[in-house]
Design an enzyme around this catalytic site. Structure first.
Site, PDB file in Angstrom:
ATOM      1  N   LEU A 275       0.948  -1.353   0.488  1.00 36.11           N
ATOM      2  CA  LEU A 275       0.208   0.564  -0.526  1.00 36.11           C
ATOM      3  C   LEU A 275       0.817   1.382   0.297  1.00 36.11           C
ATOM      4  O   LEU A 275       0.935   2.274  -0.770  1.00 36.11           O
ATOM      5  CB  LEU A 275      -0.835  -0.037   1.025  1.00 36.11           C
ATOM      6  CG  LEU A 275      -1.891   1.385   1.433  1.00 36.11           C
ATOM      7  CD1 LEU A 275      -2.861   1.159   0.393  1.00 36.11           C
ATOM      8  CD2 LEU A 275      -2.592   0.835   2.476  1.00 36.11           C
TER       9      LEU A 275
ATOM     10  N   LYS B 166      -2.779  -2.175  16.153  1.00 34.77           N
ATOM     11  CA  LYS B 166      -3.383  -1.205  16.133  1.00 34.77           C
ATOM     12  C   LYS B 166      -4.031  -0.803  16.561  1.00 34.77           C
ATOM     13  O   LYS B 166      -5.010   0.231  16.309  1.00 34.77           O
ATOM     14  CB  LYS B 166      -3.753  -2.066  14.383  1.00 34.77           C
ATOM     15  CG  LYS B 166      -2.470  -2.025  13.637  1.00 34.77           C
ATOM     16  CD  LYS B 166      -2.189  -1.652  12.586  1.00 34.77           C
ATOM     17  CE  LYS B 166      -0.843  -1.460  11.710  1.00 34.77           C
ATOM     18  NZ  LYS B 166      -0.684  -0.432  11.129  1.00 34.77           N
TER      19      LYS B 166
ATOM     20  N   ASN C 206       2.694   4.309   7.454  1.00 34.54           N
ATOM     21  CA  ASN C 206       2.213   2.820   6.933  1.00 34.54           C
ATOM     22  C   ASN C 206       3.138   2.257   7.931  1.00 34.54           C
ATOM     23  O   ASN C 206       2.566   0.400   7.378  1.00 34.54           O
ATOM     24  CB  ASN C 206       2.050   3.181   5.464  1.00 34.54           C
ATOM     25  CG  ASN C 206       2.215   1.454   4.429  1.00 34.54           C
ATOM     26  OD1 ASN C 206       1.233   1.007   4.711  1.00 34.54           O
ATOM     27  ND2 ASN C 206       3.204   1.359   4.577  1.00 34.54           N
TER      28      ASN C 206
ATOM     29  N   ASP D  61      13.764   3.831   9.384  1.00 32.37           N
ATOM     30  CA  ASP D  61      14.016   2.444  10.179  1.00 32.37           C
ATOM     31  C   ASP D  61      12.844   3.114  11.220  1.00 32.37           C
ATOM     32  O   ASP D  61      13.403   4.062  11.981  1.00 32.37           O
ATOM     33  CB  ASP D  61      14.324   1.319  10.806  1.00 32.37           C
ATOM     34  CG  ASP D  61      14.423   0.486  11.467  1.00 32.37           C
ATOM     35  OD1 ASP D  61      13.027   0.628  12.591  1.00 32.37           O
ATOM     36  OD2 ASP D  61      15.177  -0.231  12.230  1.00 32.37           O
TER      37      ASP D  61
ATOM     38  N   TYR E 199      -1.386  -8.298  17.747  1.00 34.13           N
ATOM     39  CA  TYR E 199      -0.064  -7.030  16.089  1.00 34.13           C
ATOM     40  C   TYR E 199      -2.208  -6.585  15.785  1.00 34.13           C
ATOM     41  O   TYR E 199      -2.047  -5.289  15.721  1.00 34.13           O
ATOM     42  CB  TYR E 199      -0.823  -8.213  14.820  1.00 34.13           C
ATOM     43  CG  TYR E 199      -0.990  -7.187  13.067  1.00 34.13           C
ATOM     44  CD1 TYR E 199      -0.450  -6.395  12.665  1.00 34.13           C
ATOM     45  CD2 TYR E 199      -2.395  -7.312  12.474  1.00 34.13           C
ATOM     46  CE1 TYR E 199      -0.524  -5.575  11.612  1.00 34.13           C
ATOM     47  CE2 TYR E 199      -2.878  -6.237  11.503  1.00 34.13           C
ATOM     48  CZ  TYR E 199      -1.527  -5.278  10.882  1.00 34.13           C
ATOM     49  OH  TYR E 199      -1.661  -4.868  10.306  1.00 34.13           O
TER      50      TYR E 199
ATOM     51  N   THR F 249       9.784   6.808   2.256  1.00 28.85           N
ATOM     52  CA  THR F 249      10.833   6.661   3.046  1.00 28.85           C
ATOM     53  C   THR F 249      10.906   5.069   3.249  1.00 28.85           C
ATOM     54  O   THR F 249       9.615   4.399   3.158  1.00 28.85           O
ATOM     55  CB  THR F 249      11.398   7.093   4.687  1.00 28.85           C
ATOM     56  OG1 THR F 249       9.595   5.861   5.161  1.00 28.85           O
ATOM     57  CG2 THR F 249      10.108   8.234   5.210  1.00 28.85           C
TER      58      THR F 249
ATOM     59  N   THR G 294      -1.473  -7.396  -1.637  1.00 26.72           N
ATOM     60  CA  THR G 294      -0.148  -7.081  -1.068  1.00 26.72           C
ATOM     61  C   THR G 294       0.351  -8.165  -0.683  1.00 26.72           C
ATOM     62  O   THR G 294       0.680  -9.017  -0.557  1.00 26.72           O
ATOM     63  CB  THR G 294       0.046  -5.687  -0.381  1.00 26.72           C
ATOM     64  OG1 THR G 294      -0.226  -6.465   1.315  1.00 26.72           O
ATOM     65  CG2 THR G 294      -1.125  -4.581  -0.215  1.00 26.72           C
TER      66      THR G 294
ATOM     67  N   SER H 109      -4.850   1.696   9.852  1.00 24.38           N
ATOM     68  CA  SER H 109      -4.964   0.252  10.733  1.00 24.38           C
ATOM     69  C   SER H 109      -4.622  -1.233   9.768  1.00 24.38           C
ATOM     70  O   SER H 109      -4.191  -1.533   9.858  1.00 24.38           O
ATOM     71  CB  SER H 109      -5.717   0.998  11.669  1.00 24.38           C
ATOM     72  OG  SER H 109      -6.324   0.468  12.232  1.00 24.38           O
TER      73      SER H 109
END
Length: 284
Positions: free
Chosen positions: A19, A157, A88, A61, A153, A37, A188, A139
Site C-alpha cells: 500500500l 493497531k 504505513n 527505520d 498485531y 521512506t 500486497t 490500521s
C-alpha cells in the site's frame, strides 16, 4: 500578482512495497511532492528517477528515534514543509499469544505502534507551526474485530487507533486532521514476506490461530483489494473538506464493520439491564 499554491508535501513510511508503494506512486502522479521512506531507500530509486524534482527517498527505520527525527528534518529541508504524514510502515505477526516470544512481541509493537508514535511526535511541531496538515494512520481490519492468532498485531493497531481518536480531538482546533485507514485484505505482500510467524508451535492452537494462519496463506495473492484503488481513496479522503476519522477500505472491511455494529447493539440490548443498574440510585 498572486503566487500559485505549491503542491502538498507528503511523507510516507514503508514505501518499498504494498500500500505504501501504491500510495507513493499515485501521490507523485498527481504532481504532489513526496518524501518516500524505507529501511532500504535504494528500493525507491525508480521513483526518484521518474520524479527527480518532486521525490526524495530517505532511509527510515521507524523503530530508531534518531532516524525518525532526521527524516522529518530532511523532509522540511527539502521542501520547506510537510502537509501529509502517513504511518504505513509495519508488519503482521501471527500465532497464538502463548506461542509468541518476548522478542517477537516487542519488535511488533515497536514497528506498528511505538514507531508510528515517534513519527507523529516528530512531525507535530511542524504541523502546529503551519496550523494545517493531515496525519494518516494505517490500521487494520483486526481492529474492527480481531482474529485468533492476531493478538499482538491487533493490539498494536488498536492502540494506534486509540491514540488517533484522542489526537484528532487535540488537533482539531489547530487545523490538523487525523484519518484512520482500516483496510481489508489487499493484494500486497502483507500475508507473504511481511508476515512473521510464531516460532514456538503448540498443537492445541491448530484449530484457532493455526486455522487463521492457513487462511492467510491460502488467500495470499488472491486478496480482493486493489492497492491502486486504495491509494486513490486515501488521497480522496485527504483532499476532502471534511475527511472521515475512519476510512474503511474494501467490501470485506465494510461488511465487517456492519456486522460488528449489529453484534455490539445486540449484546448491549441483552445485557444493559445489568449495566444500567450499577449507577447510584437517585434520592427521591
Amino acid at each position: 500578482m498572486n503566487e500559485q499554491p505549491q503542491p502538498p508535501v507528503w511523507l510516507i513510511t514503508g514505501c518499498s512495497g504494498g500500500l505504501g508503494r501504491a500510495l507513493a506512486t499515485h501521490v507523485l502522479a498527481r504532481g504532489h511532492r513526496l518524501v518516500a521512506t524505507s529501511r532500504k531507500p535504494t528500493q525507491l530509486d525508480d521513483l526518484v528517477a521518474r520524479h527527480p524534482e518532486t521525490c526524495r527517498a530517505l532511509a527510515l527505520d521507524v523503530t530508531e528515534p534518531s532516524q525518525v527525527k532526521a527524516a522529518i528534518a530532511q523532509a522540511v529541508a527539502a521542501f520547506g514543509r510537510i502537509d501529509v504524514v502517513v504511518n504505513n510502515a509495519g508488519y503482521g505477526l501471527v500465532g497464538a499469544l502463548e506461542e509468541l516470544s518476548d522478542e517477537q512481541i516487542a519488535r511488533n509493537l515497536d514497528a506498528n505502534f511505538f514507531g508510528a508514535l515517534e513519527v507523529i511526535r516528530a512531525a507535530l511541531p511542524i504541523l502546529r507551526a503551519q496550523h494545517s496538515g493531515h496525519i494518516v494512520n494505517i490500521s487494520a481490519a483486526a481492529v474492527i474485530s480481531n482474529y485468533a492468532g492476531f493478538s499482538i498485531y491487533g493490539a498494536a493497531k488498536w492502540a494506534l487507533e486509540g491514540v488517533s481518536e484522542s489526537l484528532s480531538a487535540e488537533l482539531k482546533p489547530l487545523g490538523i486532521k487525523v484519518i484512520i485507514v482500516q483496510p481489508g485484505p489487499f493484494r500486497t505482500e502483507f500475508s507473504g514476506r511481511s508476515l512473521e510467524r510464531a516460532g514456538n508451535h503448540i498443537a492445541d492452537y491448530d484449530r484457532s490461530s493455526g486455522k487463521f494462519l492457513r487462511f492467510l496463506e491460502t488467500m495470499n495473492g488472491r486478496q480482493p483489494g486493489d492497492p491502486d484503488k486504495a491509494a486513490d481513496a486515501i488521497i480522496g479522503a485527504v483532499e476532502s473538506n471534511a475527511p472521515p476519522l475512519r476510512l474503511v477500505l474494501g467490501k470485506y472491511a465494510n461488511d465487517k464493520v456492519r456486522k460488528k455494529l449489529a453484534s455490539a447493539a445486540s449484546e448491549l440490548a441483552a445485557w444493559e439491564h445489568l449495566g444500567l443498574a450499577t449507577d447510584f440510585t437517585p434520592n427521591l
